[in-house]
Scaffold this motif. Structure first.
Motif, short mmCIF file in Angstrom:
data_model
loop_
_atom_site.label_atom_id
_atom_site.label_comp_id
_atom_site.label_asym_id
_atom_site.label_seq_id
_atom_site.Cartn_x
_atom_site.Cartn_y
_atom_site.Cartn_z
N SER A 98 0.84 -1.20 0.00
CA SER A 98 0.00 0.00 0.00
C SER A 98 0.88 1.25 0.00
N LEU A 99 0.30 2.38 -0.37
CA LEU A 99 1.08 3.59 -0.59
C LEU A 99 1.84 4.05 0.66
N ALA A 100 1.13 4.28 1.76
CA ALA A 100 1.79 4.81 2.96
C ALA A 100 2.74 3.79 3.58
N PHE A 101 2.28 2.56 3.74
CA PHE A 101 3.13 1.52 4.34
C PHE A 101 4.32 1.21 3.43
N VAL A 125 5.60 -1.98 -6.69
CA VAL A 125 4.37 -1.31 -7.11
C VAL A 125 3.63 -0.85 -5.85
N LEU A 126 3.51 0.46 -5.68
CA LEU A 126 2.79 1.00 -4.53
C LEU A 126 1.36 1.34 -4.97
N SER A 127 0.40 0.70 -4.33
CA SER A 127 -1.00 0.92 -4.69
C SER A 127 -1.89 0.48 -3.53
N ASP A 128 -2.92 1.28 -3.27
CA ASP A 128 -3.91 0.88 -2.26
C ASP A 128 -4.96 -0.06 -2.84
N ASP A 129 -4.93 -0.28 -4.15
CA ASP A 129 -5.84 -1.25 -4.77
C ASP A 129 -5.31 -2.67 -4.54
N ILE A 130 -6.22 -3.62 -4.48
CA ILE A 130 -5.83 -5.02 -4.37
C ILE A 130 -5.58 -5.54 -5.78
N LEU A 131 -4.33 -5.80 -6.09
CA LEU A 131 -3.94 -6.18 -7.45
C LEU A 131 -4.02 -7.69 -7.63
N HIS A 224 -3.34 11.50 7.60
CA HIS A 224 -2.20 11.79 8.47
C HIS A 224 -1.88 13.29 8.44
N GLN A 225 -1.80 13.85 7.26
CA GLN A 225 -1.48 15.27 7.13
C GLN A 225 -2.55 16.14 7.78
N TRP A 239 3.68 2.78 13.19
CA TRP A 239 4.79 3.06 12.29
C TRP A 239 4.60 4.37 11.54
N ASP A 240 3.35 4.83 11.45
CA ASP A 240 3.04 6.03 10.68
C ASP A 240 3.21 7.32 11.49
N VAL A 241 3.33 7.20 12.81
CA VAL A 241 3.31 8.42 13.65
C VAL A 241 4.55 8.58 14.53
#
Length: 292
Positions: A98-101, A125-131, A224-225, A239-241
């Motif tokens: 996923s994009l952020a992770f 490949v960074l994507s929040d879609d399930i490929l 997050h922003q 991990w994001d904060v």
């Protein structure tokens, strides 16, 4: 079927041209064209649509691409197993996250992993879609999820993914700090756009707490922003904060009577049979890194 011609076919799809594939393979564009034509004749299908400016896969070429990659990877595995490559991991590891992770966790891990394996290449490949991993020719997916779901993919749990509620000091100074779950209904919360509730655990019970706010989005980065800029309370992964907690941009918002539903980080891959060493080694590396 010539494996070097298969490798040339894969290289052409990645380079977007026969000239680019020829440069990678150390041959001429004319020779590359002849080899692809011979492969098409051998298989009895057309792999590419060719024009003077573009090279695109046919439907048959799209379907054949993941199998070509699998055959090339199997050859590399066999060579490594027999010691022909000096025990080094080779080839290209193709994975998605996923994009952020992917940006904050997977990419730094891959950079360090590549230092350990100088003969390996990576396509991330960074994507929040399930490929669709088979269609996309992916070896591996790293995902954050609430549970291991039934699917045709093999799943390995890598680590827990703790989450919490966070807000900026300016938001809490203006709106107050919620202490109990029910109090969230009176606050501006930042949902991910797909639901109007957050899921919590209290004891053995699972509770869906309705939330509302003036901003919702499917982007975790945008949530997050907005959270750091005082727009409301967000449910985010630890991990994001980390950096924002250290700098004081965000502070935890602990809820006395409930905790956010736990999530896990998993590795997904198409088959456990003949798992390439590049995939197995990176999964082991990510597991050790996340658990440290």
């Amino acid at each position: 079927m010539n494996l070097s011609d298969l490798a040339l076919f894969v290289a052409a799809t990645e380079a977007g041209s026969l000239a680019g594939a020829a440069r990678r393979s150390g041959t001429s564009a004319l020779q590359a064209s002849r080899r692809i034509a011979a492969l098409e004749q051998d298989m009895g299908i057309r792999l590419f649509h060719r024009t003077t400016r573009a090279l695109t896969l046919t439907d048959e070429g799209e379907r054949f691409l993941p199998y070509a990659r699998t055959m090339i990877d199997a050859q590399a595995e066999a060579r490594a197993a027999l010691g022909f490559d000096g025990g080094q991991v080779t080839g290209t590891l193709r994975l998605t996250a996923s994009l952020a992770f992917g940006r904050k966790v997977v990419t730094p891990a891959l950079i360090d992993f590549l230092k350990l394996h100088p003969q390996l290449e990576v396509n991330l490949v960074l994507s929040d879609d399930i490929l669709d991993m088979v269609v996309q020719g992916l070896d591996l997916a790293i995902r954050v999820t609430s549970r291991l779901r039934e699917s045709s993919l093999v799943a390995r749990r890598l680590a827990d993914n703790p989450r919490g509620l966070y807000a900026s000091p300016s938001y809490l100074a203006a709106a107050g700090t919620p202490r109990r779950l029910a109090e969230l209904a009176a606050h501006d919360c930042l949902p991910d756009g797909s639901t109007g509730y957050w899921t919590f655990r209290t004891g053995e019970r699972t509770i869906r707490q309705k939330i509302g706010g003036r901003l919702s989005t499917h982007s975790i980065d945008a949530i997050h922003q907005a959270c750091t800029e005082g727009a409301g309370i967000a449910l985010l992964s630890e991990w994001d904060v980390k950096e924002d907690l250290a700098s004081g941009k965000l502070v935890p918002v602990p809820i006395a009577d409930a905790k956010p539903e736990p999530m896990i980080i998993v590795a997904l891959y198409p088959s456990a049979r003949l798992l390439p060493s590049k995939v197995r080694l990176f999964i082991d590396y990510m597991h050790a890194r996340l658990m440290s």
